[in-house]
Design an enzyme around this catalytic site. Structure first.
Site, PDB file in Angstrom:
ATOM      1  N   HIS A   1     -10.021   4.901  -0.966  1.00 23.80           N
ATOM      2  CA  HIS A   1      -9.146   4.968   0.212  1.00 23.80           C
ATOM      3  C   HIS A   1      -9.910   5.587   1.381  1.00 23.80           C
ATOM      4  O   HIS A   1     -10.944   6.215   1.188  1.00 23.80           O
ATOM      5  CB  HIS A   1      -7.901   5.810  -0.116  1.00 23.80           C
ATOM      6  CG  HIS A   1      -6.904   5.044  -0.934  1.00 23.80           C
ATOM      7  ND1 HIS A   1      -5.733   4.566  -0.418  1.00 23.80           N
ATOM      8  CD2 HIS A   1      -6.940   4.624  -2.224  1.00 23.80           C
ATOM      9  CE1 HIS A   1      -5.076   3.906  -1.352  1.00 23.80           C
ATOM     10  NE2 HIS A   1      -5.784   3.925  -2.467  1.00 23.80           N
TER      11      HIS A   1
ATOM     12  N   ASP B   1       0.824  -1.204   0.000  1.00 21.14           N
ATOM     13  CA  ASP B   1       0.000   0.000   0.000  1.00 21.14           C
ATOM     14  C   ASP B   1       0.867   1.267   0.000  1.00 21.14           C
ATOM     15  O   ASP B   1       1.863   1.347   0.730  1.00 21.14           O
ATOM     16  CB  ASP B   1      -0.883  -0.039   1.262  1.00 21.14           C
ATOM     17  CG  ASP B   1      -2.140   0.782   1.108  1.00 21.14           C
ATOM     18  OD1 ASP B   1      -2.621   0.941  -0.026  1.00 21.14           O
ATOM     19  OD2 ASP B   1      -2.657   1.255   2.142  1.00 21.14           O
TER      20      ASP B   1
END
Ligand code: 13P
Length: 292
Positions: free
Chosen positions: A215, A82
């Protein structure tokens, strides 16, 4: 059942209008908790690590544990790196066996973002079935080493999306739409649904091409999550909530068992609390029973 990349999971999710939970883990207990919860719900799963745990624990160690757990689980699972801002570390994790890589060059100028994202895409695709996530616009808040203050956050410009996707060859795409990393300051954060819908139609309106990532899952109201899934959000990232759950459950266990010195019991309490959070997300995202 299978070790997969994120693109495979998310093409199906986009077509069938549900989303896959992408959960940031920082240790073995969290990795086991997310796998066990996803297995219980027969849900596809994306396990994520930020750069700091990947460096601290070691990318190859994390991949070895991931492979062991994933091979024994009757669901498809992806291991995702990530928000990595370093092309070389993206390559290192690709070599180690992560199955999806996020190069986050979103703070760079548009052309430089394209250049760095393209470099990671070329490398990952040459290695085989490794997919890549790129980001346009900047998501405010703090996620590991990436910090964006609120007044510098920029939403994704839909006019740049097709060019970005075509020039980078990116597999999955994260547009900044007003969600934020960390804890929201308001119970009803301002999300630009119209912008998200526009981007979704541009990329996937005529057949699914590039699945979309949201997100900043922690603290989003359930109605917001459902609306974003209906508009084409296929990967939902959740991190802060799991960190809070880990730390709070360790604290609560220790304070209520002050005379006990049995780390296994602390781990058990953490795992049970984290699994409850994962069940919540899997049910909200509509991915229970979608493992087949
Ligand atoms: P939260 O920490 O707000 O859940 O965001 C997670 C995320 O987007 C990780 O990339």
């Amino acid at each position: 059942m299978s070790i997969v990349n994120a693109k495979e999971l998310l093409m199906k999710a986009t077509r069938e209008k549900y989303a896959v939970g992408a959960f940031n883990i920082t240790n073995l207990i969290l990795m086991e908790a997310v796998v066990e919860a996803a297995v219980d719900r027969k849900a596809p799963l994306i396990i994520q690590t930020s750069v700091t745990p990947a460096k601290f624990l070691g990318a190859r160690v994390l991949v070895a544990i991931f492979r062991e757990l994933a091979q024994a689980a009757p669901i498809p699972i992806c291991l995702h790196l990530d928000h990595c801002t370093d092309v070389e570390f993206c390559k290192l994790c690709t070599d180690a066996g992560y199955t999806n890589i996020m190069i986050d060059a979103s703070k760079q100028a548009f052309e430089e973002n394209i250049r760095q994202t393209r470099a990671v895409v070329d490398y990952a695709h040459a290695k085989g079935a490794i997919s890549v996530e790129g980001e346009l616009g900047t998501v405010s808040g703090v996620e590991d080493q990436v910090k964006v203050v609120e007044n510098e956050a920029a939403l994704c410009n839909p006019a740049q999306v097709v060019e970005f996707v075509e020039k980078t060859g990116v597999d999955i795409f994260a547009p900044a739409i007003g969600t934020a990393h960390g804890v929201y300051k308001t119970p009803d954060p301002k999300i630009d649904f119209d912008r998200f819908e526009k981007i979704s139609l541009l990329l996937n309106g005529h057949g699914v091409k590039v699945p979309l990532v949201v997100h900043g899952g922690t603290g989003l109201p359930p109605a917001t999550v459902k609306r974003l899934v209906a508009l084409g959000g296929a990967k939902f990232n959740v991190s802060t909530e799991l960190k809070y759950t880990l730390i709070d459950s360790v604290y609560e266990y220790i304070t209520s068992h002050r005379d006990e010195y049995d780390p296994g019991k602390i781990d058990k309490a953490v795992k049970a609390s984290v699994k409850e959070k994962i069940y919540y997300w899997i049910d909200l995202l509509g991915c229970a029973g979608r493992a087949a």
